[in-house]
Design a protein around this motif. Sequence first.
Motif, PDB file in Angstrom:
ATOM      1  N   GLU A  15     -16.782  -2.952   2.287  1.00 35.15           N
ATOM      2  CA  GLU A  15     -15.585  -2.484   3.003  1.00 35.15           C
ATOM      3  C   GLU A  15     -14.488  -3.553   2.952  1.00 35.15           C
ATOM      4  OE1 GLU A  15     -18.761  -2.157   4.120  1.00 35.15           O
ATOM      5  OE2 GLU A  15     -18.711  -0.034   3.527  1.00 35.15           O
ATOM      6  N   GLU A  16     -14.931  -4.802   3.145  1.00 31.93           N
ATOM      7  CA  GLU A  16     -13.982  -5.914   3.116  1.00 31.93           C
ATOM      8  C   GLU A  16     -13.351  -6.031   1.716  1.00 31.93           C
ATOM      9  OE1 GLU A  16     -14.234 -10.667   4.040  1.00 31.93           O
ATOM     10  OE2 GLU A  16     -15.998  -9.470   4.525  1.00 31.93           O
ATOM     11  N   ALA A  17     -14.181  -5.872   0.703  1.00 27.92           N
ATOM     12  CA  ALA A  17     -13.680  -5.954  -0.679  1.00 27.92           C
ATOM     13  C   ALA A  17     -12.668  -4.843  -0.938  1.00 27.92           C
ATOM     14  CB  ALA A  17     -14.846  -5.847  -1.663  1.00 27.92           C
ATOM     15  N   LEU A  18     -13.002  -3.613  -0.492  1.00 24.21           N
ATOM     16  CA  LEU A  18     -12.115  -2.469  -0.741  1.00 24.21           C
ATOM     17  C   LEU A  18     -10.805  -2.605   0.030  1.00 24.21           C
ATOM     18  CD1 LEU A  18     -14.848   0.318  -0.667  1.00 24.21           C
ATOM     19  CD2 LEU A  18     -13.600  -0.502  -2.683  1.00 24.21           C
ATOM     20  N   ALA A  19     -10.893  -3.160   1.230  1.00 18.27           N
ATOM     21  CA  ALA A  19      -9.669  -3.367   2.025  1.00 18.27           C
ATOM     22  C   ALA A  19      -8.753  -4.358   1.316  1.00 18.27           C
ATOM     23  CB  ALA A  19     -10.045  -3.868   3.419  1.00 18.27           C
ATOM     24  N   ALA A  20      -9.344  -5.422   0.776  1.00 20.63           N
ATOM     25  CA  ALA A  20      -8.546  -6.433   0.077  1.00 20.63           C
ATOM     26  C   ALA A  20      -7.913  -5.845  -1.182  1.00 20.63           C
ATOM     27  CB  ALA A  20      -9.415  -7.634  -0.277  1.00 20.63           C
ATOM     28  N   GLY A  26      -1.603  -3.775  -7.126  1.00 20.79           N
ATOM     29  CA  GLY A  26      -1.698  -4.193  -8.521  1.00 20.79           C
ATOM     30  C   GLY A  26      -1.943  -5.681  -8.705  1.00 20.79           C
ATOM     31  N   GLU A  27      -1.773  -6.448  -7.621  1.00 20.83           N
ATOM     32  CA  GLU A  27      -1.939  -7.902  -7.692  1.00 20.83           C
ATOM     33  C   GLU A  27      -3.405  -8.323  -7.637  1.00 20.83           C
ATOM     34  OE1 GLU A  27       0.243 -10.941  -7.601  1.00 20.83           O
ATOM     35  OE2 GLU A  27       0.981  -9.360  -8.920  1.00 20.83           O
ATOM     36  N   ALA A  28      -4.265  -7.432  -7.108  1.00 20.32           N
ATOM     37  CA  ALA A  28      -5.658  -7.812  -6.863  1.00 20.32           C
ATOM     38  C   ALA A  28      -6.559  -7.348  -8.001  1.00 20.32           C
ATOM     39  CB  ALA A  28      -6.129  -7.194  -5.551  1.00 20.32           C
ATOM     40  N   ARG A 139     -14.472   3.613  -6.671  1.00 16.25           N
ATOM     41  CA  ARG A 139     -14.384   3.643  -5.216  1.00 16.25           C
ATOM     42  C   ARG A 139     -13.160   2.885  -4.766  1.00 16.25           C
ATOM     43  NH1 ARG A 139     -19.279   2.913  -1.072  1.00 16.25           N
ATOM     44  NH2 ARG A 139     -18.041   3.161   0.811  1.00 16.25           N
ATOM     45  N   SER A 140     -12.457   3.471  -3.814  1.00 14.90           N
ATOM     46  CA  SER A 140     -11.364   2.764  -3.157  1.00 14.90           C
ATOM     47  C   SER A 140     -11.611   2.899  -1.662  1.00 14.90           C
ATOM     48  CB  SER A 140     -10.017   3.366  -3.536  1.00 14.90           C
ATOM     49  OG  SER A 140      -9.917   4.665  -2.997  1.00 14.90           O
ATOM     50  N   ARG A 141     -10.730   2.302  -0.862  1.00 15.19           N
ATOM     51  CA  ARG A 141     -10.931   2.386   0.585  1.00 15.19           C
ATOM     52  C   ARG A 141     -10.936   3.836   1.027  1.00 15.19           C
ATOM     53  NH1 ARG A 141      -6.984  -1.043   4.318  1.00 15.19           N
ATOM     54  NH2 ARG A 141      -5.532   0.378   3.316  1.00 15.19           N
ATOM     55  N   LYS A 142     -10.098   4.659   0.347  1.00 13.20           N
ATOM     56  CA  LYS A 142      -9.925   6.032   0.818  1.00 13.20           C
ATOM     57  C   LYS A 142     -10.871   7.034   0.193  1.00 13.20           C
ATOM     58  CE  LYS A 142      -5.250   5.864   2.495  1.00 13.20           C
ATOM     59  NZ  LYS A 142      -3.955   5.668   1.877  1.00 13.20           N
ATOM     60  N   GLN A 143     -11.264   6.802  -1.057  1.00 11.25           N
ATOM     61  CA  GLN A 143     -12.080   7.836  -1.699  1.00 11.25           C
ATOM     62  C   GLN A 143     -13.067   7.282  -2.712  1.00 11.25           C
ATOM     63  OE1 GLN A 143     -10.080  10.523  -4.317  1.00 11.25           O
ATOM     64  NE2 GLN A 143      -9.041   8.912  -5.438  1.00 11.25           N
ATOM     65  N   THR A 159      -7.873   1.892 -18.709  1.00 12.40           N
ATOM     66  CA  THR A 159      -8.816   2.852 -18.128  1.00 12.40           C
ATOM     67  C   THR A 159      -8.128   3.682 -17.056  1.00 12.40           C
ATOM     68  OG1 THR A 159      -9.550   1.425 -16.322  1.00 12.40           O
ATOM     69  CG2 THR A 159     -10.679   1.157 -18.430  1.00 12.40           C
ATOM     70  N   ASP A 160      -8.901   4.636 -16.540  1.00 13.51           N
ATOM     71  CA  ASP A 160      -8.415   5.526 -15.498  1.00 13.51           C
ATOM     72  C   ASP A 160      -8.445   4.866 -14.109  1.00 13.51           C
ATOM     73  OD1 ASP A 160      -7.576   8.040 -14.526  1.00 13.51           O
ATOM     74  OD2 ASP A 160      -9.635   8.533 -13.954  1.00 13.51           O
ATOM     75  N   LEU A 161      -8.891   3.607 -14.042  1.00 10.97           N
ATOM     76  CA  LEU A 161      -8.975   2.889 -12.766  1.00 10.97           C
ATOM     77  C   LEU A 161      -7.588   2.799 -12.115  1.00 10.97           C
ATOM     78  CD1 LEU A 161     -11.411   1.155 -11.436  1.00 10.97           C
ATOM     79  CD2 LEU A 161     -10.071  -0.805 -12.161  1.00 10.97           C
ATOM     80  N   ALA A 162      -7.497   3.261 -10.869  1.00  8.07           N
ATOM     81  CA  ALA A 162      -6.204   3.242 -10.178  1.00  8.07           C
ATOM     82  C   ALA A 162      -6.071   1.964  -9.357  1.00  8.07           C
ATOM     83  CB  ALA A 162      -6.095   4.458  -9.266  1.00  8.07           C
ATOM     84  N   GLU A 163      -4.872   1.676  -8.913  1.00  8.17           N
ATOM     85  CA  GLU A 163      -4.656   0.519  -8.042  1.00  8.17           C
ATOM     86  C   GLU A 163      -5.513   0.663  -6.790  1.00  8.17           C
ATOM     87  OE1 GLU A 163      -0.661  -0.443  -6.914  1.00  8.17           O
ATOM     88  OE2 GLU A 163      -0.090  -0.900  -8.974  1.00  8.17           O
ATOM     89  N   GLY A 164      -6.136  -0.432  -6.401  1.00 10.04           N
ATOM     90  CA  GLY A 164      -6.959  -0.403  -5.197  1.00 10.04           C
ATOM     91  C   GLY A 164      -8.369   0.114  -5.433  1.00 10.04           C
ATOM     92  N   GLU A 165      -8.654   0.533  -6.672  1.00  8.07           N
ATOM     93  CA  GLU A 165      -9.983   1.047  -6.979  1.00  8.07           C
ATOM     94  C   GLU A 165     -10.829  -0.008  -7.675  1.00  8.07           C
ATOM     95  OE1 GLU A 165     -10.409   5.796  -7.911  1.00  8.07           O
ATOM     96  OE2 GLU A 165      -9.425   4.557  -9.397  1.00  8.07           O
TER      97      GLU A 165
END
Lengths: 275, 170
Positions: A15-20, A26-28, A139-143, A159-165
């Motif tokens: 959860e902590e990783a996904l929140a970060a 796009g910076e992470a 996986r992202s924080r939301k979905q 890839t299809d990886l979105a920001e935050g995923e």
Amino acid sequence: MKPASFDFLCPDTLEEALAALAEGGGEARVIAGGQSLVPMLNMRLARPGLLVDIMRLEALRRIETSGEEITVGAGVRQAELEAWTNLSRDLPLLAAAFPWLGHVQTRARGTVCGSVAHADPSAELPLSLVTLGGAVSLRSRKQKRKVKADDFFIGMMATDLAEGEMIEAVHFPKARPGSGYAFREIGRRHGDFAIVACAAVADDKGLRLGIAGVDDRPRVFALPALNDDQFDDALNDIAWSLNARDDIHASARYRRELVRNLGRETLKEASRCRA
Amino acid sequence: MPRMNAAQRHVVDFTLNGQKIRAEAENRMLLSDLLRHEVGLTGTHVGCEHGVCGACTVQIDGKPARACLTLAQQVRGSDVRTVEALAPGAAELSPLQAAFRRHHGLQCGFCTPGILMSLDALLREQPDAGREEIREHLSGHLCRCTGYATIVEAALAAAEEQRKEETPNA
């Protein structure tokens, strides 16, 4: 040849990783084994503002079999999957591909999912995943979502990886009895990136050939039976349908020739394994 | 663990050649630079700095790995071994090192520490390693002097010696 500076987070929970990752946008970037990302950092081709180290998240360090699928978590190192007891029985294509995959020294640290996330068009693991018809869990924080491997790779290291995923796991279909698998590649030296790599599956549905190193992403094709008159024509059509490029390692023409010859050899070997 | 700021140095606790050690590193510092510039162990060499040449190979938790593809922060809590750990004493070489000298397994010596760390791990994990396994492990290293043949001979001799020692009556 030193990385630019970045913040670093080594979370204790997913959860902590996904929140970060959500916060960083796009910076992470996620860092796991680092064997693809650190060269990019060293050459400053990647300059993330934040790295999130996921290797202390025990939940991601699992290889699991459920039904017809082998799930490999984002924290599983390549050497761990290579040494997995059921590899040659359940994932014979990977057992054949591993000796080609980097070197002992990089497989010891690099992760399976990390190679998939890096999406080098000549890499062995993305090729194997696409050829087997596998999938990627994101996986992202939301979905959470699960994407077919063939839809996940969209271009040169894209890839299809979105920001935050982040990739949570990859899923390889388990080998079925009576199917044959083969993997071959041509490179300048053992352990170098492939000029062309081929992965083949022969089963009751027919022949499937995956090709890496030619187009901007791994591609997979269905083929007629080996003894079919149309077989060589089909391979030739595949060679021409790929967007082959000239580069410092090989010409487009040479790559097409490898698709025809190495492709045929790999398919033959998969068919022999099936018999 | 809280987010570690890019501008500061942060503590890295790990085991280095059998001893607990506390070093400090910026997030962006590579393990190779931590070893050489912070700890002062310059036996680990830095060649290409993007994972191709193998000169910086060390052992992390017993496995050979590229120090230049590892961030210092990633070895927190790990067991790191460098070439300095091989020789049992200041005037003594390990059997593998002695075999390298006997068989002319090095000329300039730049690639040697990395190769030694890979082969040391191989001979520990697979005491019966033969030419093929040795060549497989060597494929992750570049040597521009020897042409590798003498390196393979040295490794085979060290493996043989190690096997004799383990089974004295064989």
